[in-house]
Design an enzyme around this catalytic site. Structure first.
Site, PDB file in Angstrom:
ATOM      1  N   CYS A 114     -28.472 -19.224  72.962  1.00 52.16           N
ATOM      2  CA  CYS A 114     -28.824 -20.639  73.168  1.00 52.16           C
ATOM      3  C   CYS A 114     -27.899 -21.329  74.163  1.00 52.16           C
ATOM      4  CB  CYS A 114     -28.791 -21.387  71.847  1.00 52.16           C
ATOM      5  SG  CYS A 114     -29.842 -20.621  70.623  1.00 52.16           S
ATOM      6  N   HIS A 259     -29.170 -28.763  73.120  1.00 51.50           N
ATOM      7  CA  HIS A 259     -30.041 -27.623  72.810  1.00 51.50           C
ATOM      8  C   HIS A 259     -31.033 -28.017  71.710  1.00 51.50           C
ATOM      9  CE1 HIS A 259     -31.493 -23.744  71.814  1.00 51.50           C
ATOM     10  NE2 HIS A 259     -30.853 -23.669  70.663  1.00 51.50           N
ATOM     11  N   ASN A 289     -37.931 -24.035  69.478  1.00 53.03           N
ATOM     12  CA  ASN A 289     -36.663 -23.575  70.049  1.00 53.03           C
ATOM     13  C   ASN A 289     -36.964 -22.479  71.077  1.00 53.03           C
ATOM     14  OD1 ASN A 289     -34.208 -22.391  70.626  1.00 53.03           O
ATOM     15  ND2 ASN A 289     -33.527 -22.248  68.491  1.00 53.03           N
TER      16      ASN A 289
HETATM   17  O1  UT7 Z   1     -30.822 -21.920  68.136  1.00 53.79           O
HETATM   18  C1  UT7 Z   1     -29.681 -21.333  67.592  1.00 53.79           C
HETATM   19  C2  UT7 Z   1     -29.051 -22.169  66.561  1.00 53.79           C
HETATM   20  N1  UT7 Z   1     -29.928 -22.313  65.432  1.00 53.79           N
HETATM   21  C3  UT7 Z   1     -29.791 -23.354  64.663  1.00 53.79           C
HETATM   22  O2  UT7 Z   1     -28.985 -24.201  64.945  1.00 53.79           O
HETATM   23  C4  UT7 Z   1     -30.636 -23.427  63.410  1.00 53.79           C
HETATM   24  C5  UT7 Z   1     -29.796 -23.977  62.272  1.00 53.79           C
HETATM   25  N2  UT7 Z   1     -30.461 -24.005  60.991  1.00 53.79           N
HETATM   26  C6  UT7 Z   1     -31.582 -24.738  60.741  1.00 53.79           C
HETATM   27  O3  UT7 Z   1     -32.139 -25.334  61.600  1.00 53.79           O
HETATM   28  C7  UT7 Z   1     -32.054 -24.830  59.313  1.00 53.79           C
HETATM   29  O4  UT7 Z   1     -31.100 -24.220  58.446  1.00 53.79           O
HETATM   30  C8  UT7 Z   1     -33.452 -24.189  59.063  1.00 53.79           C
HETATM   31  C9  UT7 Z   1     -34.541 -25.017  59.734  1.00 53.79           C
HETATM   32  C10 UT7 Z   1     -33.479 -22.778  59.571  1.00 53.79           C
HETATM   33  C11 UT7 Z   1     -33.748 -24.185  57.565  1.00 53.79           C
HETATM   34  O5  UT7 Z   1     -33.714 -25.497  57.058  1.00 53.79           O
HETATM   35  P1  UT7 Z   1     -32.841 -25.836  55.764  1.00 53.79           P
HETATM   36  O6  UT7 Z   1     -33.051 -27.248  55.491  1.00 53.79           O
HETATM   37  O7  UT7 Z   1     -31.439 -25.384  56.036  1.00 53.79           O
HETATM   38  O8  UT7 Z   1     -33.529 -24.963  54.677  1.00 53.79           O
HETATM   39  P2  UT7 Z   1     -32.901 -23.827  53.757  1.00 53.79           P
HETATM   40  O9  UT7 Z   1     -32.697 -22.559  54.539  1.00 53.79           O
HETATM   41  O10 UT7 Z   1     -31.739 -24.374  53.008  1.00 53.79           O
HETATM   42  O11 UT7 Z   1     -34.086 -23.595  52.761  1.00 53.79           O
HETATM   43  C12 UT7 Z   1     -34.570 -24.641  51.903  1.00 53.79           C
HETATM   44  C13 UT7 Z   1     -35.803 -24.132  51.199  1.00 53.79           C
HETATM   45  C14 UT7 Z   1     -35.624 -22.740  50.604  1.00 53.79           C
HETATM   46  O12 UT7 Z   1     -36.343 -22.709  49.399  1.00 53.79           O
HETATM   47  P3  UT7 Z   1     -35.606 -22.906  47.983  1.00 53.79           P
HETATM   48  O13 UT7 Z   1     -34.589 -21.820  47.917  1.00 53.79           O
HETATM   49  O14 UT7 Z   1     -35.001 -24.277  48.034  1.00 53.79           O
HETATM   50  O15 UT7 Z   1     -36.713 -22.762  46.995  1.00 53.79           O
HETATM   51  C15 UT7 Z   1     -36.282 -21.846  51.600  1.00 53.79           C
HETATM   52  O16 UT7 Z   1     -36.762 -20.656  51.036  1.00 53.79           O
HETATM   53  O17 UT7 Z   1     -36.881 -24.028  52.151  1.00 53.79           O
HETATM   54  C16 UT7 Z   1     -37.417 -22.709  52.082  1.00 53.79           C
HETATM   55  N3  UT7 Z   1     -37.907 -22.344  53.423  1.00 53.79           N
HETATM   56  C17 UT7 Z   1     -39.137 -22.633  53.838  1.00 53.79           C
HETATM   57  N4  UT7 Z   1     -40.158 -23.253  53.255  1.00 53.79           N
HETATM   58  C18 UT7 Z   1     -41.284 -23.411  53.962  1.00 53.79           C
HETATM   59  C19 UT7 Z   1     -37.244 -21.711  54.413  1.00 53.79           C
HETATM   60  N5  UT7 Z   1     -38.032 -21.582  55.498  1.00 53.79           N
HETATM   61  C20 UT7 Z   1     -39.203 -22.146  55.168  1.00 53.79           C
HETATM   62  C21 UT7 Z   1     -40.410 -22.345  55.852  1.00 53.79           C
HETATM   63  N6  UT7 Z   1     -41.424 -22.965  55.234  1.00 53.79           N
HETATM   64  N7  UT7 Z   1     -40.581 -21.916  57.116  1.00 53.79           N
END
Ligand code: UT7
Length: 332
Positions: A114, A259, A289
């Site tokens: 990135c 980014h 992204n």
């Molecule tokens: O480009 C390089 C750098 N990348 C980044 O900077 C990305 C950084 N991270 C993020 O943007 C976020 O962490 C994500 C968008 C990837 C995830 O969002 P989050 O708010 O951190 O969600 P999480 O991983 O803590 O997951 C929350 C819940 C989980 O369910 P439970 O355990 O609470 O039941 C996940 O399983 O959301 C669930 N989940 C989804 N649900 C629906 C994870 N992905 C999805 C999805 N659709 N696609």
């Protein structure tokens, strides 16, 4: 000593729009979850197997050349940033060079994910300052869609990524009131495995096995929450480092282009820097992204819409796998 200035920009995304709802055919997800957690509404994907990253880069380059009223033969050098090269080797720069029909000029591939466009900008700026090259084509291009895990484990990353390419043509200026003022690059390999693609890999033997494939080790994996926290902190630090190097502060920023990994990350950075909405630009809602391509795509949109004008103090910042991160200060 001259500085590098942006002569022209261009971008290209494939024709196929993929909405959040369409992703539900592969993953247990929803439009609401994706919008609320990431800000993404749609992304563009290539027709699988029909276009590689260098094809997208070619279209973006043609646009930038036309706007600069330049011929490809006037380019002295290609710097090509990507994490999704057309092939493992040779690098994508030579494929773009071949498609442009400009043989002989150097083609450097940058592998800083990135942050690739900013690492490339730092190299281009140094080469222009030292008069090594006069006309540098700087590319950020990605095709993610052909490398996604369409199984359940790929849900978190699969909804984030889009395909696209953005380019800039850079050249020297002797004007002391514009150009790339400075670049500030960082990396911390202690976190390499928090966002990575494990296989195939020369560090492993065999580089890839049937078992690896069965276990999905050929796909990118991320510990999203950890990456999120680091992204906010490191981008903030590097923006302040870039401004501080010139005795400036957030109040001097005319436009911040960060980014595009997650709108929520950028909103936290905006809040912490106390920047008004008209001082930041985000387009992740439309493209997702696109990794090395996010910054040049956003720059081009700002140029075309008039948000980037002569005199604008532009701050660029990025964070990604590695971890790598950085910022650049540009007086447009
Ligand atoms: O480009 C390089 C750098 N990348 C980044 O900077 C990305 C950084 N991270 C993020 O943007 C976020 O962490 C994500 C968008 C990837 C995830 O969002 P989050 O708010 O951190 O969600 P999480 O991983 O803590 O997951 C929350 C819940 C989980 O369910 P439970 O355990 O609470 O039941 C996940 O399983 O959301 C669930 N989940 C989804 N649900 C629906 C994870 N992905 C999805 C999805 N659709 N696609």
């Amino acid at each position: 000593m001259p500085r590098a200035e942006f002569i022209s920009t261009g971008f290209y995304v494939p024709e196929r729009v993929v909405t959040n709802d369409e992703l539900r055919q592969w993953w247990d997800t929803s439009d609401q979850w994706i919008r609320e957690r990431t800000g993404i509404k749609q992304r563009y994907w290539v027709e699988p197997g029909k276009q590689g990253g260098s094809d997208l880069a070619l279209e973006a380059t043609r646009m930038a050349l036309e706007r600069a009223d330049m011929d490809a033969s006037e380019l002295d050098c290609i710097i090509y940033a990507t994490l999704s090269p057309d092939y493992f080797f040779p690098g994508s720069g030579v494929y773009l060079q071949r498609k442009l029909g400009v043989f002989g000029i150097p083609a450097l591939d940058i592998r800083n994910q990135c942050t690739g466009f900013l690492y490339g900008l730092a190299v281009a700026d140094a080469w222009i300052r030292t008069r090594q090259y006069r006309r540098i084509l700087l590319v950020g291009a990605e095709v993610h869609s052909t490398g996604l895990d369409f199984g359940p484990a790929g849900r978190d990353l699969g909804v984030l990524f889009g395909d696209g390419a953005g380019v800039a043509i850079l050249g020297p200026t002797d004007a002391d009131d514009r150009g790339v003022l400075s670049t500030h690059l960082f990396a911390d390999g202690r976190y390499a495995e928090l966002l990575w693609c494990e296989s195939d890999a020369s560090a492993r033997f065999p580089r890839i096995s049937h078992q690896d494939l069965d276990e999905g080790r050929q796909y990118a994996r991320m510990q999203g929450r950890e990456v999120f926290k680091h992204a906010v902190a490191r981008m903030m630090e590097s923006v302040l480092a870039a401004l501080g190097a010139h005795g400036l502060g957030p109040g001097d920023v005319d436009l911040l282009i960060a980014h595009q990994a997650n709108l929520r990350i950028n909103e936290v950075v905006q809040r912490q820097l106390d920047l008004r909405d008209d001082r930041v630009y985000n387009n992740i809602d439309r493209y997702g992204n696109t990794t090395a391509a996010t910054i040049p795509i956003a720059i081009d949109e700002c140029v075309q819409s008039g948000r980037l004008r002569r005199g604008t103090l532009l701050v660029l910042t990025a964070f990604g796998s590695g971890f790598t991160w950085g910022s650049a200060l540009v007086r447009w």
